[in-house]
Motif scaffolding. Structure first.
Motif, PDB file in Angstrom:
ATOM      1  N   ALA A  58       0.839  -1.192   0.000  1.00  0.00           N
ATOM      2  CA  ALA A  58       0.000   0.000   0.000  1.00  0.00           C
ATOM      3  C   ALA A  58       0.877   1.246   0.000  1.00  0.00           C
ATOM      4  CB  ALA A  58      -0.904  -0.003   1.229  1.00  0.00           C
ATOM      5  N   LEU A  59       0.620   2.154  -0.920  1.00  0.00           N
ATOM      6  CA  LEU A  59       1.392   3.399  -1.018  1.00  0.00           C
ATOM      7  C   LEU A  59       0.422   4.579  -1.039  1.00  0.00           C
ATOM      8  CD1 LEU A  59       3.909   2.000  -3.619  1.00  0.00           C
ATOM      9  CD2 LEU A  59       4.506   2.729  -1.288  1.00  0.00           C
ATOM     10  N   LEU A  99      -9.484  -2.823   2.792  1.00  0.00           N
ATOM     11  CA  LEU A  99      -9.116  -3.443   1.511  1.00  0.00           C
ATOM     12  C   LEU A  99      -8.989  -4.959   1.659  1.00  0.00           C
ATOM     13  CD1 LEU A  99      -6.312  -1.535  -0.459  1.00  0.00           C
ATOM     14  CD2 LEU A  99      -8.585  -2.227  -1.251  1.00  0.00           C
ATOM     15  N   LEU A 100      -8.270  -5.366   2.693  1.00  0.00           N
ATOM     16  CA  LEU A 100      -8.054  -6.799   2.911  1.00  0.00           C
ATOM     17  C   LEU A 100      -9.383  -7.531   3.103  1.00  0.00           C
ATOM     18  CD1 LEU A 100      -4.927  -7.241   5.224  1.00  0.00           C
ATOM     19  CD2 LEU A 100      -5.287  -8.203   2.936  1.00  0.00           C
ATOM     20  N   LEU A 114      -1.134  -7.863   2.143  1.00  0.00           N
ATOM     21  CA  LEU A 114      -1.046  -6.424   1.934  1.00  0.00           C
ATOM     22  C   LEU A 114      -0.019  -5.848   2.908  1.00  0.00           C
ATOM     23  CD1 LEU A 114      -2.123  -3.926   0.422  1.00  0.00           C
ATOM     24  CD2 LEU A 114      -3.876  -3.703   2.191  1.00  0.00           C
ATOM     25  N   ALA A 115       0.989  -5.179   2.345  1.00  0.00           N
ATOM     26  CA  ALA A 115       2.050  -4.589   3.161  1.00  0.00           C
ATOM     27  C   ALA A 115       1.786  -3.105   3.363  1.00  0.00           C
ATOM     28  CB  ALA A 115       3.407  -4.798   2.489  1.00  0.00           C
ATOM     29  N   SER A 265      -4.465   2.152  -8.531  1.00  0.00           N
ATOM     30  CA  SER A 265      -5.590   1.961  -7.606  1.00  0.00           C
ATOM     31  C   SER A 265      -5.826   0.472  -7.380  1.00  0.00           C
ATOM     32  CB  SER A 265      -6.846   2.605  -8.194  1.00  0.00           C
ATOM     33  OG  SER A 265      -7.323   1.826  -9.274  1.00  0.00           O
ATOM     34  N   ALA A 266      -6.378   0.140  -6.231  1.00  0.00           N
ATOM     35  CA  ALA A 266      -6.673  -1.265  -5.925  1.00  0.00           C
ATOM     36  C   ALA A 266      -7.627  -1.842  -6.965  1.00  0.00           C
ATOM     37  CB  ALA A 266      -7.265  -1.372  -4.521  1.00  0.00           C
TER      38      ALA A 266
END
Ligand code: C2E
Ligand code: CA
Ligand code: CA
Ligand code: CA
Length: 278
Positions: A58-59, A99-100, A114-115, A265-266
């Motif tokens: 994730a950024l 998100l997860l 997800l980091a 984007s995701a």
């Protein structure tokens, strides 16, 4: 300028005042950004030796109404100099958990980790573990899919407290990566005491891998170190097929970089993965 001490002083006071104004303006804008939905998490794929996506990082992105999209390099350091980073980091973690939880219901995404990047100040905050646990519970996210990226700066002081906190989070199921590895001051002796899962080779070493024998030697040494400590080693900032190939020859089995996929984007990556069938 020496002769004109008073004016110089006056000038500096003014310059400093401007800096303070500038700082507080950005801080106020950032607080607004959190409240007004101007922040977004982009994600970038992490891949294995077959170029299969195993997870995402994730950024943070800030869509400023006037300035356009701002890079985290422009505002994270400022946020880190105050407790604003705690607010920001909290937002990021809540969003990441959401998100997860979302991905869990999607066959193309459910197996991904997800980091999330964690600032030292955020990690050390007394409420960090409690807030994180809350975000996990509220979202229903699987803690074992969440990876925290910490940096060597967290290991400079208060190492015992850092280890204790990491162990506490590991018990919740979370995993840890040491980001930007090789650029900081981590004592190698501590590495084996930390509940780490992964080392991320800093992109500066990958950048000149093909032209600078020193960088090649460093990358090789990090991969060997990871192997002997039983840590996964991932190379970041991989931009070309040649760099990826050289890294493979050096024994690297995990990659991240523009060559494999850019931050987006995701939803972008979700659609892409649904079409490419994993
Ligand atoms: P980082 O954690 O080392 O993240 C990797 C950076 O390299 C990202 O920059 C990414 O977009 C960029 N990158 C990825 N692949 C390539 C490549 O092949 N070539 C090149 N040249 N660059 C690549 P980004 O998104 O601008 O983020 C910069 C830094 O800001 C991150 O560095 C991280 O330290 C920080 N950051 C980003 N999001 C967060 C966040 O949510 N919380 C905190 N505390 N820090 C964040
Ligand atoms: Ca990172
Ligand atoms: Ca990094
Ligand atoms: Ca970095």
């Amino acid at each position: 300028a020496k002769a004109d001490g008073r004016n110089t002083l006056h000038f500096f006071n003014k310059a400093m005042q401007n800096e303070v104004n500038q700082r507080s303006r950005v801080e106020a804008a950032l607080r607004q950004a959190i409240d007004h939905d101007q922040l977004e998490l982009h994600v970038q794929p992490l891949v294995d030796s077959q170029a299969c996506v195993t997870g995402m990082e994730a950024l943070l992105r800030w869509q400023h109404p006037e300035l356009g999209r701002l890079s985290p390099a422009d505002f994270i350091p400022l946020a880190e100099s105050s407790d604003l980073i705690v607010l920001l980091g909290d937002w990021v973690l809540r969003q990441a958990c959401r998100l997860l939880a979302d991905w869990a219901g999607d066959p193309a995404m459910a197996r991904l980790s997800l980091a999330v990047n964690i600032s030292p100040r955020q990690f050390r905050h007394p409420d960090f573990v409690g807030r994180l646990r809350q975000s996990l519970q509220h979202s229903g996210a699987d803690p074992t899919r969440l990876e925290l990226e910490i940096t060597e700066s967290l290991l400079i002081d208060d190492i015992e407290q850092t280890i204790a906190r990491m162990a506490q989070l590991q018990q919740l199921g979370l995993r840890f990566s040491l980001d930007d590895f090789g650029t900081g001051y981590a004592s190698l002796g501590y590495l084996k005491r930390l509940p780490l899962n992964q080392l991320k080779i800093d992109q500066s070493f990958v950048q000149d891998l093909l032209t600078d024998p020193n960088d090649e030697a460093i990358v090789g040494a990090i991969i060997a170190l990871g192997r002997s400590l039983d840590l996964r080693v991932i190379a970041e900032g991989v931009e070309t097929a040649e760099q990826a190939e050289r890294l493979r020859q050096l024994g690297c089995t995990a990659f991240q970089g523009y060559w494999f996929g850019k931050p987006a984007s995701a939803d972008h990556w979700r659609q892409w993965l649904a079409q490419s069938d994993g």
